[in-house]
Design a protein around this motif. Structure first.
Motif, PDB file in Angstrom:
ATOM      1  N   ASP A 262      -5.740  -8.591  -4.684  1.00 42.85           N
ATOM      2  CA  ASP A 262      -5.497  -8.429  -6.113  1.00 42.85           C
ATOM      3  C   ASP A 262      -4.159  -9.059  -6.476  1.00 42.85           C
ATOM      4  OD1 ASP A 262      -3.295  -6.395  -5.893  1.00 42.85           O
ATOM      5  OD2 ASP A 262      -4.908  -5.225  -4.993  1.00 42.85           O
ATOM      6  N   VAL A 263      -3.903  -9.140  -7.775  1.00 46.98           N
ATOM      7  CA  VAL A 263      -2.710  -9.834  -8.270  1.00 46.98           C
ATOM      8  C   VAL A 263      -1.424  -9.206  -7.728  1.00 46.98           C
ATOM      9  CG1 VAL A 263      -1.382 -10.416 -10.338  1.00 46.98           C
ATOM     10  CG2 VAL A 263      -3.872 -10.644 -10.361  1.00 46.98           C
ATOM     11  N   VAL A 264      -1.377  -7.880  -7.692  1.00 48.45           N
ATOM     12  CA  VAL A 264      -0.168  -7.189  -7.228  1.00 48.45           C
ATOM     13  C   VAL A 264       0.086  -7.482  -5.751  1.00 48.45           C
ATOM     14  CG1 VAL A 264       0.910  -4.938  -6.872  1.00 48.45           C
ATOM     15  CG2 VAL A 264      -0.379  -5.392  -8.966  1.00 48.45           C
ATOM     16  N   SER A 265      -0.967  -7.425  -4.929  1.00 45.40           N
ATOM     17  CA  SER A 265      -0.813  -7.678  -3.492  1.00 45.40           C
ATOM     18  C   SER A 265      -0.405  -9.123  -3.234  1.00 45.40           C
ATOM     19  CB  SER A 265      -2.127  -7.364  -2.760  1.00 45.40           C
ATOM     20  OG  SER A 265      -2.444  -5.998  -2.853  1.00 45.40           O
ATOM     21  N   LYS A 266      -0.997 -10.055  -3.973  1.00 44.52           N
ATOM     22  CA  LYS A 266      -0.621 -11.460  -3.823  1.00 44.52           C
ATOM     23  C   LYS A 266       0.857 -11.655  -4.128  1.00 44.52           C
ATOM     24  CE  LYS A 266      -5.047 -13.688  -4.882  1.00 44.52           C
ATOM     25  NZ  LYS A 266      -5.756 -14.611  -5.787  1.00 44.52           N
ATOM     26  N   SER A 267       1.306 -11.075  -5.221  1.00 42.25           N
ATOM     27  CA  SER A 267       2.708 -11.225  -5.614  1.00 42.25           C
ATOM     28  C   SER A 267       3.642 -10.650  -4.556  1.00 42.25           C
ATOM     29  CB  SER A 267       2.937 -10.536  -6.960  1.00 42.25           C
ATOM     30  OG  SER A 267       4.290 -10.636  -7.357  1.00 42.25           O
ATOM     31  N   ALA A 268       3.273  -9.495  -3.989  1.00 41.78           N
ATOM     32  CA  ALA A 268       4.127  -8.863  -2.972  1.00 41.78           C
ATOM     33  C   ALA A 268       4.245  -9.744  -1.735  1.00 41.78           C
ATOM     34  CB  ALA A 268       3.562  -7.488  -2.604  1.00 41.78           C
ATOM     35  N   ILE A 269       3.143 -10.319  -1.301  1.00 39.89           N
ATOM     36  CA  ILE A 269       3.172 -11.165  -0.106  1.00 39.89           C
ATOM     37  C   ILE A 269       3.948 -12.445  -0.364  1.00 39.89           C
ATOM     38  CG2 ILE A 269       1.701 -12.626   1.357  1.00 39.89           C
ATOM     39  CD1 ILE A 269      -0.265 -10.318   1.477  1.00 39.89           C
TER      40      ILE A 269
ATOM     41  N   HIS B  78      -6.595 -22.000  -0.783  1.00 37.62           N
ATOM     42  CA  HIS B  78      -7.304 -22.478  -1.955  1.00 37.62           C
ATOM     43  C   HIS B  78      -6.746 -21.826  -3.221  1.00 37.62           C
ATOM     44  CE1 HIS B  78     -10.406 -23.782   0.983  1.00 37.62           C
ATOM     45  NE2 HIS B  78     -10.633 -24.699   0.080  1.00 37.62           N
ATOM     46  N   ASP B  79      -5.795 -20.907  -3.042  1.00 40.09           N
ATOM     47  CA  ASP B  79      -5.159 -20.257  -4.191  1.00 40.09           C
ATOM     48  C   ASP B  79      -3.933 -21.077  -4.574  1.00 40.09           C
ATOM     49  OD1 ASP B  79      -3.662 -18.626  -5.928  1.00 40.09           O
ATOM     50  OD2 ASP B  79      -4.549 -16.812  -5.082  1.00 40.09           O
ATOM     51  N   LEU B  80      -4.083 -21.849  -5.634  1.00 38.83           N
ATOM     52  CA  LEU B  80      -2.987 -22.741  -5.994  1.00 38.83           C
ATOM     53  C   LEU B  80      -1.787 -21.990  -6.564  1.00 38.83           C
ATOM     54  CD1 LEU B  80      -3.262 -25.707  -5.360  1.00 38.83           C
ATOM     55  CD2 LEU B  80      -5.464 -24.605  -5.626  1.00 38.83           C
TER      56      LEU B  80
ATOM     57  N   PRO C 216      -5.902   4.173  10.847  1.00 37.63           N
ATOM     58  CA  PRO C 216      -6.620   3.170  11.640  1.00 37.63           C
ATOM     59  C   PRO C 216      -6.820   1.884  10.837  1.00 37.63           C
ATOM     60  CG  PRO C 216      -7.668   5.313  11.848  1.00 37.63           C
ATOM     61  CD  PRO C 216      -6.629   5.454  10.779  1.00 37.63           C
ATOM     62  N   VAL C 217      -6.724   0.769  11.501  1.00 42.33           N
ATOM     63  CA  VAL C 217      -6.810  -0.525  10.828  1.00 42.33           C
ATOM     64  C   VAL C 217      -8.110  -0.649  10.033  1.00 42.33           C
ATOM     65  CG1 VAL C 217      -7.008  -3.015  11.232  1.00 42.33           C
ATOM     66  CG2 VAL C 217      -5.282  -1.676  12.457  1.00 42.33           C
ATOM     67  N   ARG C 218      -9.215  -0.106  10.565  1.00 45.09           N
ATOM     68  CA  ARG C 218     -10.510  -0.236   9.887  1.00 45.09           C
ATOM     69  C   ARG C 218     -10.528   0.503   8.553  1.00 45.09           C
ATOM     70  NH1 ARG C 218     -12.664   4.731  11.085  1.00 45.09           N
ATOM     71  NH2 ARG C 218     -11.969   5.669  13.060  1.00 45.09           N
ATOM     72  N   GLN C 219      -9.593   1.420   8.333  1.00 45.77           N
ATOM     73  CA  GLN C 219      -9.548   2.159   7.076  1.00 45.77           C
ATOM     74  C   GLN C 219      -8.562   1.581   6.066  1.00 45.77           C
ATOM     75  OE1 GLN C 219      -8.872   6.338   7.830  1.00 45.77           O
ATOM     76  NE2 GLN C 219     -10.605   6.509   9.251  1.00 45.77           N
ATOM     77  N   LEU C 220      -7.856   0.525   6.448  1.00 48.23           N
ATOM     78  CA  LEU C 220      -6.880  -0.093   5.543  1.00 48.23           C
ATOM     79  C   LEU C 220      -7.588  -0.944   4.493  1.00 48.23           C
ATOM     80  CD1 LEU C 220      -4.159  -1.308   8.087  1.00 48.23           C
ATOM     81  CD2 LEU C 220      -4.163   0.808   6.746  1.00 48.23           C
ATOM     82  N   SER C 221      -6.994  -1.007   3.311  1.00 50.54           N
ATOM     83  CA  SER C 221      -7.484  -1.944   2.307  1.00 50.54           C
ATOM     84  C   SER C 221      -7.149  -3.362   2.758  1.00 50.54           C
ATOM     85  CB  SER C 221      -6.830  -1.670   0.954  1.00 50.54           C
ATOM     86  OG  SER C 221      -5.447  -2.021   0.995  1.00 50.54           O
ATOM     87  N   LEU C 222      -7.748  -4.354   2.103  1.00 57.46           N
ATOM     88  CA  LEU C 222      -7.492  -5.738   2.488  1.00 57.46           C
ATOM     89  C   LEU C 222      -6.015  -6.096   2.347  1.00 57.46           C
ATOM     90  CD1 LEU C 222      -8.664  -8.427   3.416  1.00 57.46           C
ATOM     91  CD2 LEU C 222      -9.146  -8.975   1.014  1.00 57.46           C
ATOM     92  N   GLY C 223      -5.393  -5.644   1.257  1.00 56.62           N
ATOM     93  CA  GLY C 223      -3.976  -5.934   1.064  1.00 56.62           C
ATOM     94  C   GLY C 223      -3.100  -5.274   2.104  1.00 56.62           C
ATOM     95  N   GLN C 224      -3.420  -4.022   2.474  1.00 54.62           N
ATOM     96  CA  GLN C 224      -2.653  -3.326   3.506  1.00 54.62           C
ATOM     97  C   GLN C 224      -2.825  -4.001   4.859  1.00 54.62           C
ATOM     98  OE1 GLN C 224      -4.446   0.520   3.035  1.00 54.62           O
ATOM     99  NE2 GLN C 224      -2.904   1.254   1.575  1.00 54.62           N
ATOM    100  N   ARG C 225      -4.069  -4.399   5.175  1.00 57.69           N
ATOM    101  CA  ARG C 225      -4.309  -5.071   6.461  1.00 57.69           C
ATOM    102  C   ARG C 225      -3.571  -6.391   6.530  1.00 57.69           C
ATOM    103  NH1 ARG C 225      -7.295  -8.977   8.096  1.00 57.69           N
ATOM    104  NH2 ARG C 225      -8.713  -9.079   6.324  1.00 57.69           N
ATOM    105  N   MET C 226      -3.536  -7.131   5.410  1.00 58.61           N
ATOM    106  CA  MET C 226      -2.839  -8.415   5.415  1.00 58.61           C
ATOM    107  C   MET C 226      -1.345  -8.215   5.662  1.00 58.61           C
ATOM    108  SD  MET C 226      -3.081 -11.575   5.351  1.00 58.61           S
ATOM    109  CE  MET C 226      -4.822 -11.578   4.954  1.00 58.61           C
TER     110      MET C 226
END
Length: 352
Positions: free
Chosen positions: A202-209, A229-231, A167-177
């Motif tokens: 987190d750094v890993v999720s940012k890099s993956a996206i 705002h993330d340069l 369920p979407v409500r159980q996803l982490s922020l990176g998974q939901r994004m």
């Protein structure tokens, strides 16, 4: 897979899109403005005044570009995004997105753009991610075979498989994004509008996206407009930035031109063998000291002064390590705002 749509070179012919319209730019804004009326003063003596959130903004985005749309809080970024997606109608100027007038042709436009808001999900909170993506297919009336192919492709690229049944409500922020990105791309839009897509990750999720967006742009030619705002997002993804401040366009051009237009000093970080007082050498000014580490702000042209500063420091102190830090875009943009005046714009890519 649909062929990519590269950015237009100067003098290039307009590109046909989805067989509906022929457009030169995916986004074409000229003299764009949006005003609001607000009430101020005591309750029984309220005054109405007109406020301009966006004033005389002109810019265009060619097919296949990735453009960063930057500005401080309250600068007019969100208002611009709402006009681009048809949520708000401009009070002045002309705006076309994918050749359409967003506020008057919002339904047609929705089928040709994808939107991701980092702080708000478009997924169904209590449904498994797989079911949310199925509902998106019906909302956009995507053919079953096309949906299956795109869903499989996005599931692989965004690594959604392990949590499709969650369920979407159980996803982490990176998974939901990543789920929101998949939902925004299932109908194969020409333009992807991203508002803070990596906020809180987190750094890993940012890099993956970031890597996924670069691949999507390279392989499918998807045009991307990004506000953040993330340069780190800007420096990794964008060759061009548009800066807005107090509702007005302050800059439109490449990152190198932005740095040149609002020069920011380079910094030499010196690690000494032992703590010492502030280093005093010609061509540099010590701006920070923490134990054996010191930060020296270089003056003039670093190419000319850095070797002299390094030599002078090494002669007087036992040096363990030296690092030359280039200013990041956030510092440059902050200095641009502080100057309180426009920086001359360079021609936007694809403009002719």
């Amino acid at each position: 897979m649909r062929p990519g749509r590269p950015g237009l070179a100067r003098g290039a012919a307009p590109l046909p899109i989805h067989g509906e319209l022929t457009v030169t730019f995916v986004i074409d804004a000229h003299g764009l403005g949006r005003g609001f009326v607000r009430s101020t003063g005591p309750l029984l003596r309220r005054r109405r005044e007109r406020v301009s959130a966006v004033r005389d903004v002109t810019f265009s985005v060619a097919p296949g570009e990735i453009v960063g749309y930057l500005g401080p809080n309250g600068a007019g970024k969100s208002t611009t995004m709402k006009m681009l997606t048809g949520i708000l109608a401009p009070t002045r100027g002309r705006l076309r997105v994918c050749g359409l007038e967003p506020s008057r042709q919002r339904t047609r436009l929705a089928a040709r753009i994808g939107v991701v808001f980092g702080q708000r999900t478009t997924l169904w909170w209590d449904l498994p991610l797989r079911d949310s993506l199925t509902l998106v297919r019906h909302l956009y009336r995507v053919d079953a075979a096309a949906h299956a192919a795109r869903s499989a492709e996005l599931t692989e690229l965004l690594e959604l498989g392990p949590f499709l049944a969650t369920p979407v409500r159980q996803l982490s922020l990176g998974q939901r994004m990543r789920g929101d990105l998949a939902a925004a791309l299932l109908h194969d839009p020409e333009l992807l509008v991203l508002d803070e897509p990596t906020i809180g990750l987190d750094v890993v999720s940012k890099s993956a996206i970031r890597e996924f967006l670069l691949r999507r742009n390279a392989e499918r030619g998807t045009t991307i407009l990004l506000t953040t705002h993330d340069l780190g997002d800007v420096e990794r993804l964008c060759r061009r930035v548009v800066v807005i401040d107090h509702g007005r366009l302050a800059f439109d051009g490449g990152l190198d031109a932005l740095r040149a237009g609002a020069p920011t000093p380079r910094t030499l970080v010196v690690d000494l063998a032992a703590p010492a007082g502030p280093i005093e050498v010609a061509g540099a000014r010590t701006v920070r000291v923490e134990g054996p580490r010191q930060w020296l702000e270089l003056s003039g042209n670093p190419a000319e002064v850095v070797s002299e500063v390094v030599s002078a420091v090494a002669r007087r102190h036992a040096v363990v390590d030296l690092t030359l830090r280039e200013p990041d875009i956030e510092d440059v943009v902050a200095r641009l705002y502080a100057r309180g005046r426009d920086v001359p714009r360079e021609p936007a890519p694809g403009a002719g």
